[in-house]
Design a protein around this motif. Sequence first.
Motif, short mmCIF file in Angstrom:
data_model
loop_
_atom_site.label_atom_id
_atom_site.label_comp_id
_atom_site.label_asym_id
_atom_site.label_seq_id
_atom_site.Cartn_x
_atom_site.Cartn_y
_atom_site.Cartn_z
N ASN A 251 0.83 -1.20 0.00
CA ASN A 251 0.00 0.00 0.00
C ASN A 251 0.87 1.25 0.00
O ASN A 251 2.10 1.18 0.07
CB ASN A 251 -1.00 0.00 1.17
CG ASN A 251 -0.32 0.05 2.52
OD1 ASN A 251 0.71 0.69 2.71
ND2 ASN A 251 -0.89 -0.65 3.49
N GLU A 282 -8.61 0.39 5.91
CA GLU A 282 -9.68 -0.62 5.91
C GLU A 282 -10.79 -0.27 4.93
O GLU A 282 -11.44 -1.16 4.36
CB GLU A 282 -10.25 -0.74 7.33
CG GLU A 282 -11.28 -1.82 7.52
CD GLU A 282 -10.69 -3.21 7.66
OE1 GLU A 282 -11.36 -4.19 7.26
OE2 GLU A 282 -9.56 -3.33 8.17
N LYS A 285 -10.54 -1.98 1.56
CA LYS A 285 -10.54 -3.45 1.48
C LYS A 285 -11.82 -3.87 0.76
O LYS A 285 -12.77 -4.38 1.35
CB LYS A 285 -10.47 -4.04 2.89
CG LYS A 285 -10.27 -5.53 2.96
CD LYS A 285 -10.20 -5.98 4.42
CE LYS A 285 -10.11 -7.47 4.56
NZ LYS A 285 -10.09 -7.91 5.98
N ASP A 286 -11.85 -3.63 -0.55
CA ASP A 286 -13.10 -3.76 -1.30
C ASP A 286 -12.84 -4.29 -2.70
O ASP A 286 -11.72 -4.61 -3.08
CB ASP A 286 -13.82 -2.41 -1.35
CG ASP A 286 -12.95 -1.29 -1.94
OD1 ASP A 286 -11.92 -1.60 -2.58
OD2 ASP A 286 -13.30 -0.11 -1.77
N SER A 289 -10.14 -2.39 -4.96
CA SER A 289 -8.73 -2.72 -4.71
C SER A 289 -8.41 -4.14 -5.19
O SER A 289 -7.34 -4.40 -5.75
CB SER A 289 -8.42 -2.59 -3.22
OG SER A 289 -8.51 -1.25 -2.79
N VAL A 315 -5.04 -5.79 6.02
CA VAL A 315 -5.83 -5.48 4.83
C VAL A 315 -5.13 -5.99 3.58
O VAL A 315 -5.74 -6.67 2.74
CB VAL A 315 -6.09 -3.96 4.74
CG1 VAL A 315 -6.72 -3.61 3.40
CG2 VAL A 315 -7.00 -3.50 5.88
N ASP A 318 -5.08 -9.88 3.56
CA ASP A 318 -6.37 -10.48 3.22
C ASP A 318 -6.68 -10.34 1.73
O ASP A 318 -7.13 -11.29 1.07
CB ASP A 318 -7.49 -9.81 4.03
CG ASP A 318 -7.68 -10.45 5.39
OD1 ASP A 318 -6.78 -11.17 5.83
OD2 ASP A 318 -8.73 -10.21 6.02
N MET A 319 -6.44 -9.15 1.18
CA MET A 319 -6.78 -8.94 -0.24
C MET A 319 -5.84 -9.69 -1.16
O MET A 319 -6.27 -10.26 -2.18
CB MET A 319 -6.75 -7.44 -0.56
CG MET A 319 -7.94 -6.68 -0.01
SD MET A 319 -8.14 -5.06 -0.76
CE MET A 319 -6.62 -4.28 -0.26
N THR A 352 -8.84 -15.28 3.99
CA THR A 352 -8.69 -14.17 3.05
C THR A 352 -10.07 -13.61 2.75
O THR A 352 -11.04 -14.36 2.71
CB THR A 352 -8.02 -14.62 1.74
OG1 THR A 352 -8.94 -15.42 1.00
CG2 THR A 352 -6.75 -15.44 2.04
N ILE A 354 -12.52 -9.72 1.48
CA ILE A 354 -12.74 -8.28 1.38
C ILE A 354 -14.05 -7.97 2.13
O ILE A 354 -14.83 -8.86 2.44
CB ILE A 354 -12.83 -7.80 -0.08
CG1 ILE A 354 -13.98 -8.49 -0.81
CG2 ILE A 354 -11.50 -8.01 -0.79
CD1 ILE A 354 -14.24 -7.96 -2.21
N ASN A 355 -14.25 -6.69 2.41
CA ASN A 355 -15.46 -6.26 3.11
C ASN A 355 -16.59 -5.95 2.14
O ASN A 355 -16.36 -5.64 0.96
CB ASN A 355 -15.17 -5.00 3.95
CG ASN A 355 -14.12 -5.25 5.02
OD1 ASN A 355 -13.99 -6.36 5.52
ND2 ASN A 355 -13.38 -4.21 5.37
N ASN A 361 -15.55 -8.76 6.01
CA ASN A 361 -14.97 -10.04 5.59
C ASN A 361 -16.03 -11.04 5.12
O ASN A 361 -15.89 -12.25 5.32
CB ASN A 361 -14.16 -10.68 6.73
CG ASN A 361 -12.92 -9.87 7.08
OD1 ASN A 361 -12.37 -9.17 6.24
ND2 ASN A 361 -12.50 -9.96 8.33
#
Length: 569
Positions: A251, A282, A285-286, A289, A315, A318-319, A352, A354-355, A361
């Motif tokens: 990032n 955060e 985190k979608d 991205s 973040v 996870d992504m 893993t 995304i929101n 998550n």
Amino acid sequence: MIALVGMPGGGKSTVGKQLARQIGVPFVDSDHEIELRIGGSIKQFFERHGEDAFRDLETEVIAELIARPGDRVLATGGGAVLRERNRELLHGGATVLYLRSTPEDLFRRLRHDTTRPLLQVRDPLAKLRELHQQRDPLYRRCAHYVLESARPSVHALVNMALMQLELAGLLDPTRVAATVGAEPLDAGLTGRRGPPAGAALTLGRMPATDTVRIRLPDDRNYEIRIGSGLLDEPASWQHLPKAATAVIVSNETVAPLYATRLRERLLAVYGRVDVVVLPDGEQHKDWDSLNRICDHLLGHALDRKTVLFALGGGVIGDMTGFAAAIYMRGVPFVQVPTTLLAQVDSSVGGKTAINHTLGKNMLGAFYQPARVIADLDTLDSLPDRELRAGLAEVIKYGPIADAGFLCWIEDNLDAMLARDKAVLGYAVRRSCEIKADVVGQDEREQGLRAILNFGHTIGHAIEAGLGYGAWLHGEAVACGMVLAADLSQRMGLMPAGFVERLRRLVERAGLPVQPPQLGAERYLSLMRVDKKAEAGEIRFVLIETIGRAGLHSVPDIHIVETLAAHGAA
């Protein structure tokens, strides 16, 4: 000498034998020594001569074993601590480890055992509860360290014991590599007799590089490497998945600090190394991205052997993991966590996601990394707020899995806040040990793994209700743990003293204990879409006893009462 104390069935002999084998010293069982002396069973001796005569003989044997020259591991009888003289002999002449289990766990192990005279009664469980209440304070008084043996595997208990002995300076740290599921080690004792003053509360130095292994079905095992300077250590980047191309995902905050260094190391392994830089936070985190990662992979026609490297916090981890899971139905990835929260939690275990605007998550996959490289030096650049947020996930492991670790956290919190590298290193290692043991037993959260979500039900509701990024994830979890502890009390599982103890610890860490005022209905609606909810019932991870947690359905009335008590209803 190392001595193990604890209730009948607590694992003293089993753990003691493996511990002795790994250290390379003899194992001796005081009960076995007594039986050799009397030429019969302890049960028969009890019946003929009574308990007092047995305790006299037990004291003689323990005194002789303590006085013998040379190092060894000693497993004592369950009632050895009843005699003050025995406690004095053990505490003064050995490093004493208390293997602590709940009466209920002990009953499950012993209910068919007819060789233990104290349990040959009409209600063995009631007897075990009575014995536990009587003896637990004596074990604690005698012991230098407490290891919770209710849930972990034998391997995990042995490794926990090895860590404590290393921290006390009783093992040569250059010959110790405590790993979950490891083969027997030749650790070696340093020759010191008994722990140094205050050893139960202080920390020595951990090895320069430490390794924890996650054991999964189908030989899908991988290493978590922990230490300082790992980004620049060539050994960190050996034996990686083979590919023509690697892609570093980071990032805007972390990439300028570490991406160039990591790329230089990876160029020694891969012919081409790309870098994808995403927005930080955060709230990013979608899908957008995630698509930026996938756009790069597809736009450069990268093949299914391409290796992704997640360089950043939770973040990014996870992504990147989610992108690896779905690109061409799965490409390998490596976690390189640079935040405390990611090093102790999110980089380990293969979750893993995304929101989504309706829940945190909610879109993701279970997909394990090929390796985790946790360089403690990256924590030097971590803002104080992020460090404190990471401490929430460290604190979590004590109440759910290890009462001794909770005590250690309380004693060493100030050192962690001061960024003492040795202390932070142990916190990362112990957290990973606990999570590795849980994930190894329940990779896809069908049962046991849910305990890792202590504090997350309300925590996720706070994040979604305020908008992602308003509170850091660790801040929301910390507050959620305090409220979950309150619910544990309301459900009759824990006393008020535990709630106050946890609240004080969270507050000392500089984390919030007061939830935002979203209103009871808003909280309930957000929690009903939590992944642990079932058939409309909201379920929480609650503490059943310190060091043990479970998943419980909680009536709305208790949730509302807890929210109201904390000014959030």
